[in-house]
Design a protein around this motif. Structure first.
Motif, PDB file in Angstrom:
ATOM      1  N   ASN A 196       7.876   9.606   0.880  1.00  0.00           N
ATOM      2  CA  ASN A 196       6.763  10.564   1.094  1.00  0.00           C
ATOM      3  C   ASN A 196       5.918   9.665   2.363  1.00  0.00           C
ATOM      4  O   ASN A 196       5.067   8.664   1.785  1.00  0.00           O
ATOM      5  N   GLU A 206       2.816  10.651   3.063  1.00  0.00           N
ATOM      6  CA  GLU A 206       1.563  10.580   2.564  1.00  0.00           C
ATOM      7  C   GLU A 206       1.238   9.432   1.647  1.00  0.00           C
ATOM      8  O   GLU A 206       0.423   8.701   1.652  1.00  0.00           O
ATOM      9  N   GLU A 216       1.760  12.389   8.896  1.00  0.00           N
ATOM     10  CA  GLU A 216       1.300  12.523   7.575  1.00  0.00           C
ATOM     11  C   GLU A 216       0.704  11.188   7.066  1.00  0.00           C
ATOM     12  O   GLU A 216      -0.212  11.030   6.330  1.00  0.00           O
ATOM     13  N   ARG A 247      -2.614  10.233   8.553  1.00  0.00           N
ATOM     14  CA  ARG A 247      -3.678  11.010   8.155  1.00  0.00           C
ATOM     15  C   ARG A 247      -4.145  10.543   6.799  1.00  0.00           C
ATOM     16  O   ARG A 247      -5.540  10.178   6.578  1.00  0.00           O
ATOM     17  N   THR A 248      -3.593  10.239   5.922  1.00  0.00           N
ATOM     18  CA  THR A 248      -3.745   9.561   4.665  1.00  0.00           C
ATOM     19  C   THR A 248      -4.151   8.027   4.656  1.00  0.00           C
ATOM     20  O   THR A 248      -4.644   7.715   3.733  1.00  0.00           O
ATOM     21  N   GLU A 272      -4.379  18.437  -3.324  1.00  0.00           N
ATOM     22  CA  GLU A 272      -3.387  17.208  -3.660  1.00  0.00           C
ATOM     23  C   GLU A 272      -3.872  16.354  -4.691  1.00  0.00           C
ATOM     24  O   GLU A 272      -3.570  15.638  -5.822  1.00  0.00           O
TER      25      GLU A 272
END
Lengths: 255, 255
Positions: free
Chosen positions: A37, A39, A67, A70-71, B39
């Motif tokens: 993942n 994220e 992604e 972004r996090t 989320e």
């Protein structure tokens, strides 16, 4: 009600812990094995930045995507310099001490708690290079991967399911190390003024209350006790004293 | 090399902490004020489940989406029963003690560390209803929202930026409380066998090494010391003893 502006900021330090690093955090590598993942990878970088760790290694063949970036708020530098490896043995080969995390018991391996892992880390010299290895989100670390670890640890949880999210497991691990790593995690609160100054302040308030007729013969002792108890528990700081003095000197007088 | 199958599982307990709840976690409510990221809300529910908390309250006007349910692995029950409020004062009105979290200093409020907050919680009776309030991801809690808190705390971090992610702040808070809440967070490792059994095992190995010619007159004392040191440090369990006995009895003899 009006009173002179007070300097609220005096004596207050910023709530972060720069510099202090008793565990030498720079020698730690966080190693993610086949993370799925994106994220999560970004959140891992952010957790590292929050707690002062900077070396991330990734085992697996893939590219970081938007992604992950972004996090990784304010932490993309950690992602961008993270080396990739095609196997865990290669990723840990230059390290001295490897800790593998697990969420379940292993048949052939002894499993210790995260707190025991931290205690153990503290018994080795400060230049011992340490790897913290985290497995894939769904499968965790395989037995063959665990053979690369000197010690295997788990983070206590209430029930079998759910396990901690990957980024959560990294965060708790790093936060636990960070707590051990810094001496000055206590907040830097303004110190209480001298007990005499505290007492003077309380007496001033008592006088004001008496002047306003709140304090009289029949309740004097009791009210005095209550007031000493209440303001005693506040362990008045200079800021508190100035504020209370302003309130009772100016605030009440003007009514 | 062959040896009799060993029971690796004897004495090993599962690495989770059921039941034990010294802080009475059921009286805690996690309160999210205007959370933006679905989320995050799901990850908060998962962190609650991991650490044994179950009451979630949400301030704000919106609906939970599939994104929140996706990240709330095995924790959607917490989301589904979470009540919504249109203001923080309403969300905390029935609680006794409210803690607001902040990532930055506040002009008018004293800020304590999370560890001090936990110490403070422990000074109140076990049926004191407690709220843990977390602000919006970008803005945190406003000063007006902080007025609803009895105490304001922060989680130490290394630098100003980035702050902890919302779900990360909740996780660290709950994990810290969870650690305080359970007595048996230590791993239940198999106990070491009696010192006599440990010594017998080491002596058996010495005998085998002697038989194989590894141990002889000139190195006897030194090798004996090294062996005692090495296997002493392992604090042998029954499982270890059986494994080593098998290795040295059968493994070496067969070569």
């Amino acid at each position: 009600m009006k009173f002179a502006p007070l300097s609220y900021n005096s004596g207050m330090k910023l709530p972060y812990v720069p510099g202090d690093d008793l565990l030498n955090r720079s020698r730690f590598s966080v190693i993610l094995v086949n993370p799925e993942n994106q994220e999560n990878i970004g959140l891992v970088a952010r957790a590292m930045k929050n707690t002062g760790f900077s070396c991330l290694r990734v085992v697996g063949k893939f590219k970081l995507t938007a992604e992950a970036l972004r996090t990784a708020v304010h932490s993309t530098d950690i992602l961008k310099k993270a080396p990739f490896y095609d196997s865990l043995p290669k990723a840990v080969s230059d390290l001295n001490l490897v800790f593998g995390s697990t969420v379940r018991l292993r048949k052939a391996f002894k499993v210790i708690t995260i707190d025991e892992a931290v205690s153990r880390i503290k018994t080795y010299p400060l230049d011992t290079k340490i790897g913290l290895v985290f497995g894939n989100e769904r499968t965790g670390l395989s037995d063959s991967e665990l053979r690369q670890a000197n010690f295997i640890y788990f983070i206590p949880q209430v029930s079998r399911q759910p396990s901690y999210n990957l980024a959560a497991a990294v965060l708790i691990t790093l936060y636990t190390l960070f707590r051990e790593s810094a001496t000055n995690l206590l907040s830097q609160v303004p110190p209480p003024i001298s007990r005499k100054e505290q007492t003077d302040c309380i007496e001033l308030i008592l006088k004001k209350l008496e002047k306003r007729g709140f304090l009289h013969e029949t309740n004097r002792e009791h009210v005095t006790d209550l007031l000493y108890d209440l303001f005693g528990r506040l362990a008045l700081s200079e800021r508190d004293r100035r504020f209370l003095t302003a309130v009772f000197n100016k605030g009440l007088d003007k009514e």
